[in-house]
Design a protein around this motif. Sequence first.
Motif, mmCIF file in Angstrom:
data_model
loop_
_atom_site.group_PDB
_atom_site.id
_atom_site.type_symbol
_atom_site.label_atom_id
_atom_site.label_comp_id
_atom_site.label_asym_id
_atom_site.label_seq_id
_atom_site.Cartn_x
_atom_site.Cartn_y
_atom_site.Cartn_z
ATOM 1 N N VAL A 68 0.824 -1.210 0.000
ATOM 2 C CA VAL A 68 0.000 0.000 0.000
ATOM 3 C C VAL A 68 0.860 1.262 0.000
ATOM 4 C CG1 VAL A 68 -1.924 -1.166 1.145
ATOM 5 C CG2 VAL A 68 -0.216 0.041 2.531
ATOM 6 N N ALA A 69 2.148 1.108 -0.257
ATOM 7 C CA ALA A 69 3.050 2.256 -0.359
ATOM 8 C C ALA A 69 3.734 2.216 -1.722
ATOM 9 C CB ALA A 69 4.089 2.234 0.761
ATOM 10 N N VAL A 70 4.049 3.397 -2.224
ATOM 11 C CA VAL A 70 4.697 3.473 -3.530
ATOM 12 C C VAL A 70 5.767 4.554 -3.497
ATOM 13 C CG1 VAL A 70 2.938 5.061 -4.427
ATOM 14 C CG2 VAL A 70 4.319 3.731 -6.018
ATOM 15 N N LYS A 105 14.512 26.406 -5.588
ATOM 16 C CA LYS A 105 13.069 26.636 -5.681
ATOM 17 C C LYS A 105 12.428 25.727 -6.726
ATOM 18 C CE LYS A 105 13.077 31.471 -4.152
ATOM 19 N NZ LYS A 105 12.735 32.880 -4.533
ATOM 20 N N ASP A 106 13.176 25.440 -7.791
ATOM 21 C CA ASP A 106 12.644 24.531 -8.821
ATOM 22 C C ASP A 106 12.453 23.128 -8.276
ATOM 23 O OD1 ASP A 106 12.528 26.516 -10.723
ATOM 24 O OD2 ASP A 106 14.461 26.014 -11.636
ATOM 25 N N HIS A 107 13.385 22.683 -7.427
ATOM 26 C CA HIS A 107 13.250 21.364 -6.818
ATOM 27 C C HIS A 107 11.975 21.299 -5.972
ATOM 28 C CE1 HIS A 107 17.920 21.112 -7.004
ATOM 29 N NE2 HIS A 107 17.368 20.631 -8.099
ATOM 30 N N ILE A 108 11.775 22.340 -5.178
ATOM 31 C CA ILE A 108 10.599 22.375 -4.309
ATOM 32 C C ILE A 108 9.319 22.449 -5.139
ATOM 33 C CG2 ILE A 108 9.382 23.717 -2.552
ATOM 34 C CD1 ILE A 108 12.103 24.552 -1.433
ATOM 35 N N ALA A 109 9.352 23.224 -6.226
ATOM 36 C CA ALA A 109 8.173 23.344 -7.086
ATOM 37 C C ALA A 109 7.809 21.997 -7.689
ATOM 38 C CB ALA A 109 8.442 24.370 -8.187
ATOM 39 N N ASN A 110 8.812 21.243 -8.132
ATOM 40 C CA ASN A 110 8.549 19.914 -8.702
ATOM 41 C C ASN A 110 8.000 18.960 -7.643
ATOM 42 O OD1 ASN A 110 9.368 20.625 -11.283
ATOM 43 N ND2 ASN A 110 11.472 19.922 -10.988
ATOM 44 N N ARG A 111 8.522 19.047 -6.446
ATOM 45 C CA ARG A 111 8.027 18.192 -5.367
ATOM 46 C C ARG A 111 6.569 18.514 -5.043
ATOM 47 N NH1 ARG A 111 12.942 17.994 -0.846
ATOM 48 N NH2 ARG A 111 14.622 17.388 -2.278
ATOM 49 N N LYS A 112 6.228 19.781 -5.105
ATOM 50 C CA LYS A 112 4.853 20.175 -4.826
ATOM 51 C C LYS A 112 3.897 19.656 -5.894
ATOM 52 C CE LYS A 112 5.718 24.225 -1.917
ATOM 53 N NZ LYS A 112 5.591 25.719 -1.789
ATOM 54 N N MET A 124 -0.451 13.277 -5.870
ATOM 55 C CA MET A 124 -0.640 12.118 -5.008
ATOM 56 C C MET A 124 -1.742 12.363 -3.986
ATOM 57 S SD MET A 124 1.272 9.846 -6.266
ATOM 58 C CE MET A 124 1.381 8.551 -5.018
ATOM 59 N N ALA A 125 -1.829 13.587 -3.485
ATOM 60 C CA ALA A 125 -2.900 13.927 -2.540
ATOM 61 C C ALA A 125 -4.263 13.807 -3.207
ATOM 62 C CB ALA A 125 -2.687 15.341 -2.002
ATOM 63 N N ALA A 126 -4.326 14.151 -4.499
ATOM 64 C CA ALA A 126 -5.588 14.040 -5.234
ATOM 65 C C ALA A 126 -6.031 12.588 -5.348
ATOM 66 C CB ALA A 126 -5.439 14.651 -6.623
ATOM 67 N N GLY A 127 -5.079 11.671 -5.280
ATOM 68 C CA GLY A 127 -5.409 10.251 -5.328
ATOM 69 C C GLY A 127 -5.676 9.648 -3.958
ATOM 70 N N GLY A 128 -5.467 10.435 -2.905
ATOM 71 C CA GLY A 128 -5.726 9.951 -1.546
ATOM 72 C C GLY A 128 -4.484 9.500 -0.802
ATOM 73 N N PHE A 129 -3.304 9.800 -1.333
ATOM 74 C CA PHE A 129 -2.045 9.398 -0.697
ATOM 75 C C PHE A 129 -1.538 10.489 0.243
ATOM 76 C CE2 PHE A 129 -2.187 6.884 -4.549
ATOM 77 C CZ PHE A 129 -1.624 5.671 -4.192
ATOM 78 N N THR A 130 -0.726 10.058 1.190
ATOM 79 C CA THR A 130 -0.035 10.995 2.073
ATOM 80 C C THR A 130 1.456 10.718 2.003
ATOM 81 O OG1 THR A 130 -0.323 9.491 3.956
ATOM 82 C CG2 THR A 130 -1.969 11.238 3.657
ATOM 83 N N GLY A 131 2.243 11.774 2.119
ATOM 84 C CA GLY A 131 3.696 11.627 2.095
ATOM 85 C C GLY A 131 4.249 11.460 3.501
ATOM 86 N N ILE A 132 5.571 11.375 3.573
ATOM 87 C CA ILE A 132 6.242 11.302 4.873
ATOM 88 C C ILE A 132 7.296 12.414 4.922
ATOM 89 C CG2 ILE A 132 5.831 8.831 5.125
ATOM 90 C CD1 ILE A 132 8.738 8.334 4.323
ATOM 91 N N GLY A 133 7.791 12.684 6.121
ATOM 92 C CA GLY A 133 8.666 13.837 6.307
ATOM 93 C C GLY A 133 10.090 13.660 5.849
ATOM 94 N N ALA A 157 -0.875 4.873 0.927
ATOM 95 C CA ALA A 157 -2.306 4.898 0.627
ATOM 96 C C ALA A 157 -3.142 4.738 1.889
ATOM 97 C CB ALA A 157 -2.650 3.783 -0.362
ATOM 98 N N PHE A 158 -2.590 4.078 2.911
ATOM 99 C CA PHE A 158 -3.302 3.846 4.164
ATOM 100 C C PHE A 158 -2.344 4.013 5.332
ATOM 101 C CE2 PHE A 158 -5.538 1.284 0.983
ATOM 102 C CZ PHE A 158 -6.860 1.667 1.188
ATOM 103 N N SER A 159 -2.896 4.219 6.502
ATOM 104 C CA SER A 159 -2.086 4.188 7.713
ATOM 105 C C SER A 159 -1.707 2.736 8.010
ATOM 106 C CB SER A 159 -2.874 4.774 8.887
ATOM 107 O OG SER A 159 -3.970 3.910 9.213
ATOM 108 N N ARG A 160 -0.759 2.569 8.905
ATOM 109 C CA ARG A 160 -0.371 1.198 9.268
ATOM 110 C C ARG A 160 -1.542 0.445 9.884
ATOM 111 N NH1 ARG A 160 4.496 -1.323 10.359
ATOM 112 N NH2 ARG A 160 5.605 0.640 10.064
#
Length: 258
Positions: free
Chosen positions: A170-172, A214-221, A227-236, A244-247
């Motif tokens: 459930v992680a990618v 700033k370009d790196h950060i823009a691409n990450r955003k 991914m957020a639009a698909g329901g995913f969450t990132g990590i720090g 896709a889900f919590s543990r």
Amino acid sequence: MIGKNFVKLITIVLIIHWGCSNKVSSEKFDSDSELEDVDFDSREENQPLAEVEEIGDLEQSLIEAGLVDVAKVIEGVFVDLKYSTTDNFFGIDVYGDLERCYLQPVVAEMLHKAHAHLQSKYSELTFLIYDGVRPLSVQQILWDNLQKPDSIKPLYVADPKIGGLHNYAVAVDLTLADKNTGLPLDLGTEYDYFGYPAYPDREDQMLREGKITKDHIANRKILREAMAAGGFTGIGSEWWHFNAFSRKAAAEKFDLIK
């Protein structure tokens, strides 16, 4: 002497015979010409047998576990399984002949939604997937080969005794890529880079220190928004990793992939 009438009769017979023979030859020639126009290779009985694609034991076990090949769900994504190469943090190939990314069906559909969102805003971009499911048997190999004290190993790889979200499929891990070439965009660090420049939580600090731009950060955003639009969450600590889900939810819904 042979009579004139007999000679005439013989002559007529020969003429008729010659005419018939010529007609048969002509018909045979025409028939052969028609046969030359027939594409015998297109006939079903002459079709070559389709090549049977070999599936390795590891991949077969993923299929039997009910996982799906992401590339068959999402058209236009690229896959470069880093753990099927030596181009990873551990420097070892642990997937062998596995070259496809497998995920839980519902997670693959979530990724499909994320990809559609990305394409709607940046039609020139797509996803380049680095990792999906990671069976516990592979997790154990990584754990055993990590040259760190056991107390800090969980900072780099999930303990196989507990299992992580990759082990539930459930992680990618992924990045952005040019849709036409498959080449990845620059997001500031390589995949599997363990250090602050790869931390989403440290982006402001790393920008001030000149470690990323700033370009790196823009691409990450862009990646995070899709991914957020698909329901995913990132990590720090990894810009490329999304869950896709919590543990807790993963353990309730799915079995660990062994």
